[in-house]
Design a protein around this motif. Structure first.
Motif, PDB file in Angstrom:
ATOM      1  N   PRO A   1      20.189  14.923  42.381  1.00 21.13           N
ATOM      2  CA  PRO A   1      21.295  14.598  43.275  1.00 21.13           C
ATOM      3  C   PRO A   1      21.340  13.400  44.152  1.00 21.13           C
ATOM      4  CG  PRO A   1      21.101  16.936  43.511  1.00 21.13           C
ATOM      5  CD  PRO A   1      19.847  16.417  42.670  1.00 21.13           C
TER       6      PRO A   1
ATOM      7  N   THR B   1      25.657   5.772  42.925  1.00 19.67           N
ATOM      8  CA  THR B   1      26.890   5.676  43.396  1.00 19.67           C
ATOM      9  C   THR B   1      27.149   4.989  44.641  1.00 19.67           C
ATOM     10  OG1 THR B   1      27.126   7.680  44.214  1.00 19.67           O
ATOM     11  CG2 THR B   1      27.657   7.596  42.025  1.00 19.67           C
TER      12      THR B   1
ATOM     13  N   ILE C   1      21.853  10.387  42.185  1.00 24.88           N
ATOM     14  CA  ILE C   1      23.301  10.051  41.712  1.00 24.88           C
ATOM     15  C   ILE C   1      23.853   9.424  43.038  1.00 24.88           C
ATOM     16  CG2 ILE C   1      25.142  11.122  41.471  1.00 24.88           C
ATOM     17  CD1 ILE C   1      23.709  13.269  39.672  1.00 24.88           C
ATOM     18  N   ALA C   2      23.595  10.099  44.299  1.00 24.99           N
ATOM     19  CA  ALA C   2      24.229   9.607  45.438  1.00 24.99           C
ATOM     20  C   ALA C   2      23.449   8.142  45.495  1.00 24.99           C
ATOM     21  CB  ALA C   2      23.783  10.303  46.629  1.00 24.99           C
TER      22      ALA C   2
ATOM     23  N   ARG D   1      25.246  12.061  27.795  1.00 26.49           N
ATOM     24  CA  ARG D   1      25.977  11.901  29.047  1.00 26.49           C
ATOM     25  C   ARG D   1      25.307  10.668  29.619  1.00 26.49           C
ATOM     26  NH1 ARG D   1      26.721  17.963  31.309  1.00 26.49           N
ATOM     27  NH2 ARG D   1      28.639  18.488  29.976  1.00 26.49           N
TER      28      ARG D   1
ATOM     29  N   GLN E   1      31.363   7.141  38.773  1.00 24.56           N
ATOM     30  CA  GLN E   1      30.949   8.205  39.322  1.00 24.56           C
ATOM     31  C   GLN E   1      31.346   9.621  39.080  1.00 24.56           C
ATOM     32  OE1 GLN E   1      33.596   7.083  42.788  1.00 24.56           O
ATOM     33  NE2 GLN E   1      31.992   5.991  43.766  1.00 24.56           N
ATOM     34  N   GLY E   2      32.431   9.576  38.286  1.00 33.68           N
ATOM     35  CA  GLY E   2      32.562  10.920  37.593  1.00 33.68           C
ATOM     36  C   GLY E   2      31.400  11.182  36.410  1.00 33.68           C
TER      37      GLY E   2
ATOM     38  N   LEU F   1      28.429   9.778  36.021  1.00 35.94           N
ATOM     39  CA  LEU F   1      27.095   9.911  37.038  1.00 35.94           C
ATOM     40  C   LEU F   1      26.851  11.449  37.598  1.00 35.94           C
ATOM     41  CD1 LEU F   1      26.156   6.594  38.660  1.00 35.94           C
ATOM     42  CD2 LEU F   1      25.038   7.726  36.868  1.00 35.94           C
ATOM     43  N   ALA F   2      27.977  11.917  38.214  1.00 34.02           N
ATOM     44  CA  ALA F   2      27.891  13.371  38.452  1.00 34.02           C
ATOM     45  C   ALA F   2      27.691  14.380  37.590  1.00 34.02           C
ATOM     46  CB  ALA F   2      29.335  13.600  39.179  1.00 34.02           C
ATOM     47  N   LYS F   3      27.933  13.950  36.366  1.00 36.55           N
ATOM     48  CA  LYS F   3      27.871  15.009  35.017  1.00 36.55           C
ATOM     49  C   LYS F   3      26.499  15.171  34.435  1.00 36.55           C
ATOM     50  CE  LYS F   3      32.740  15.117  33.848  1.00 36.55           C
ATOM     51  NZ  LYS F   3      33.726  14.944  32.822  1.00 36.55           N
ATOM     52  N   THR F   4      25.499  13.891  34.705  1.00 36.77           N
ATOM     53  CA  THR F   4      24.459  13.669  34.192  1.00 36.77           C
ATOM     54  C   THR F   4      23.440  14.836  34.961  1.00 36.77           C
ATOM     55  OG1 THR F   4      23.773  12.153  36.073  1.00 36.77           O
ATOM     56  CG2 THR F   4      24.486  11.406  34.045  1.00 36.77           C
TER      57      THR F   4
ATOM     58  N   ARG G   1      35.442   4.466  39.715  1.00 32.84           N
ATOM     59  CA  ARG G   1      35.686   6.102  39.839  1.00 32.84           C
ATOM     60  C   ARG G   1      35.164   6.829  38.350  1.00 32.84           C
ATOM     61  NH1 ARG G   1      40.777   4.706  42.498  1.00 32.84           N
ATOM     62  NH2 ARG G   1      41.637   4.330  40.870  1.00 32.84           N
TER      63      ARG G   1
END
Length: 87
Positions: A65, A72, A68-69, A24, A55-56, A58-61, A52
């Protein structure tokens, strides 16, 4: 090496999770590089869809948190700046 049944299972699970998490993160980094190349171009719609997607991914890695924020947010800011300067 693990001797107990539960420790052996935990070792197997850890190997699977490590593989999935590494995959991932690699996909997310590749997508970020692709997004950077797309931002250099003059196609804002492609940049938006790739943003988009990134961002998806990265959210799954399995990153913190806030990391990730931050990533993004910086990518979105860069994408907005390049699309407004290309117009």
């Amino acid at each position: 090496m693990a001797n107990h049944k539960s420790a052996k299972k935990r070792a197997r699970q850890t190997l699977k999770k490590t593989f999935v998490n590494k995959n991932r993160l690699t996909r997310a980094r590749t997508a970020i590089r692709t997004l950077g190349k797309t931002m250099e171009g003059k196609d804002p719609s492609a940049t938006d869809s790739l943003l988009r997607n990134v961002q998806g991914l990265l959210a799954k890695t399995n990153l913190h948190p806030k990391t990730i924020a931050r990533k993004t947010s910086r990518l979105a800011r860069k994408a907005v700046n390049t699309s407004s300067s290309n117009s």
